[in-house]
Design a protein around this motif. Structure first.
Motif, PDB file in Angstrom:
ATOM      1  N   MET A 109       0.836  -1.208   0.000  1.00  0.00           N
ATOM      2  CA  MET A 109       0.000   0.000   0.000  1.00  0.00           C
ATOM      3  C   MET A 109       0.869   1.256   0.000  1.00  0.00           C
ATOM      4  SD  MET A 109      -2.827  -1.825   2.358  1.00  0.00           S
ATOM      5  CE  MET A 109      -1.865  -3.223   2.849  1.00  0.00           C
ATOM      6  N   HIS A 110       2.160   1.099   0.383  1.00  0.00           N
ATOM      7  CA  HIS A 110       3.057   2.258   0.366  1.00  0.00           C
ATOM      8  C   HIS A 110       3.195   2.813  -1.047  1.00  0.00           C
ATOM      9  CE1 HIS A 110       5.863  -0.863  -1.022  1.00  0.00           C
ATOM     10  NE2 HIS A 110       6.698   0.084  -1.404  1.00  0.00           N
ATOM     11  N   ARG A 111       3.036   1.922  -2.047  1.00  0.00           N
ATOM     12  CA  ARG A 111       3.270   2.346  -3.429  1.00  0.00           C
ATOM     13  C   ARG A 111       2.269   3.410  -3.887  1.00  0.00           C
ATOM     14  NH1 ARG A 111       7.708   1.084  -7.000  1.00  0.00           N
ATOM     15  NH2 ARG A 111       8.963  -0.228  -5.683  1.00  0.00           N
ATOM     16  N   LEU A 112       1.062   3.389  -3.305  1.00  0.00           N
ATOM     17  CA  LEU A 112       0.080   4.434  -3.663  1.00  0.00           C
ATOM     18  C   LEU A 112       0.622   5.795  -3.269  1.00  0.00           C
ATOM     19  CD1 LEU A 112      -3.318   2.856  -2.566  1.00  0.00           C
ATOM     20  CD2 LEU A 112      -2.536   3.378  -4.897  1.00  0.00           C
ATOM     21  N   ASP A 146      14.916   9.120  -2.413  1.00  0.00           N
ATOM     22  CA  ASP A 146      16.003   8.230  -2.018  1.00  0.00           C
ATOM     23  C   ASP A 146      16.553   8.748  -0.686  1.00  0.00           C
ATOM     24  OD1 ASP A 146      18.267   6.220  -2.990  1.00  0.00           O
ATOM     25  OD2 ASP A 146      19.242   7.983  -2.146  1.00  0.00           O
ATOM     26  N   SER A 147      16.924   7.827   0.215  1.00  0.00           N
ATOM     27  CA  SER A 147      17.328   8.266   1.559  1.00  0.00           C
ATOM     28  C   SER A 147      18.527   9.217   1.513  1.00  0.00           C
ATOM     29  CB  SER A 147      17.628   7.049   2.445  1.00  0.00           C
ATOM     30  OG  SER A 147      18.712   6.310   1.936  1.00  0.00           O
ATOM     31  N   THR A 148      19.492   8.939   0.636  1.00  0.00           N
ATOM     32  CA  THR A 148      20.662   9.824   0.579  1.00  0.00           C
ATOM     33  C   THR A 148      20.264  11.219   0.104  1.00  0.00           C
ATOM     34  OG1 THR A 148      22.188   7.996   0.278  1.00  0.00           O
ATOM     35  CG2 THR A 148      22.938  10.142  -0.517  1.00  0.00           C
TER      36      THR A 148
END
Ligand SMILES: N[C@@H](CCC(=O)N[C@@H](CS)C(=O)NCC(=O)O)C(=O)O
Length: 258
Positions: free
Chosen positions: A43-46, A68-70
């Protein structure tokens, strides 16, 4: 108006994600105001695709998106004035960036694969971690989609007993490299102070160390299978392990809201 003064940022995460913890730790450490929006797997993809991303974490800050985390840490450091998690000195900065990239590309995937290999059979523990703080309808759907989530994790991360074994060997090897680096008595991986190299190491090593203060949702060491616990205790008992635990106790202040 600087980016620090626009509305609080939104950090889209999955509760158990260690790359999300990397971004969360940086925002907390820099005291950049944000609201966390955790989502259950799938569901994160929504939420991420709506913001031009794919994986978590994603940071929405004013009109900007960082997927992206960086990129999130670089942005947060810059809008906080710079020279905080990335040294201004060009040589030190390059060294910090090189280590961060190595941890992102190697340590993170290998700790994750090994940890999932141990935890995928523990449906109850996994479901509890994956549903912490997510919208109620996602938490309610998780038991239904859980078999699919587990299959997707197993296939996309190519988890087999052999690959999990190779991953933990790789983690041990990375820890040995850090042991050697710390051998001269230095307190931080690069230079004289805490940088994103230290933060990234500690955040991405957390799935094999179970540090107190880890803000990702994760089972307690006492709950996990004995073989996982034994490996975590072995890794804790290395210079690299003790170093990561110290960073969690000394540098992991602050809190997120979700
Ligand atoms: N290079 C990315 C890696 C992030 C990543 O692998 N996130 C995982 C969770 S720890 C994820 O979102 N997996 C599910 C997906 O890709 O949809 C970063 O540093 O942000």
């Amino acid at each position: 108006m600087t980016d620090r003064s626009v509305a609080p940022a939104i950090l889209i995460t999955m509760p158990h994600s260690h790359y999300s913890e990397k971004a969360r730790w940086a925002l907390d450490w820099l005291a950049l105001p944000y609201r966390e929006e955790p989502h259950a797997p799938l569901m994160h993809r929504l939420a991420t695709t709506r913001n031009s991303g794919g994986s978590v974490p994603v940071l929405v800050h004013g009109s900007k998106r960082f997927v992206d985390s960086t990129d999130i840490v670089v942005h947060a450091d810059a809008v906080s004035g710079g020279d905080l998690l990335y040294p201004r000195d060009a040589t030190l900065r390059r060294e910090v960036e090189t280590l961060e990239e190595q941890f992102d590309d190697e340590l993170g995937p290998h700790t994750r694969r090994w940890a999932y290999a141990q935890l995928l059979p523990e449906t109850h523990l996994l479901r509890k971690a994956m549903s912490r703080g997510v919208p109620w309808f996602e938490a309610r759907s998780l038991p239904v989609v859980m078999p699919l989530v587990r299959n997707l994790i197993r296939t996309s991360l190519r988890i087999t007993p052999e690959s999990a074994h190779r991953s933990i060997e790789r983690v041990r090897c990375i820890f040995q490299g850090i042991d050697e680096r710390l051998g001269d008595g230095r307190r931080f991986l690069v230079g004289e102070r805490f940088t994103t190299a230290d933060l990234t190491f500690a955040a991405l090593a957390a799935p094999v160390l179970f540090p107190a203060g880890y803000r990702a949702a994760y089972p307690a060491l006492a709950e996990v299978p004995a073989s996982m616990r034994d490996e975590a205790l072995r890794l804790r008992d290395t210079d690299a392990g003790r170093f990561a635990l110290r960073l969690y106790s000394q540098e992991r202040g602050g809190s997120s809201t979700w």
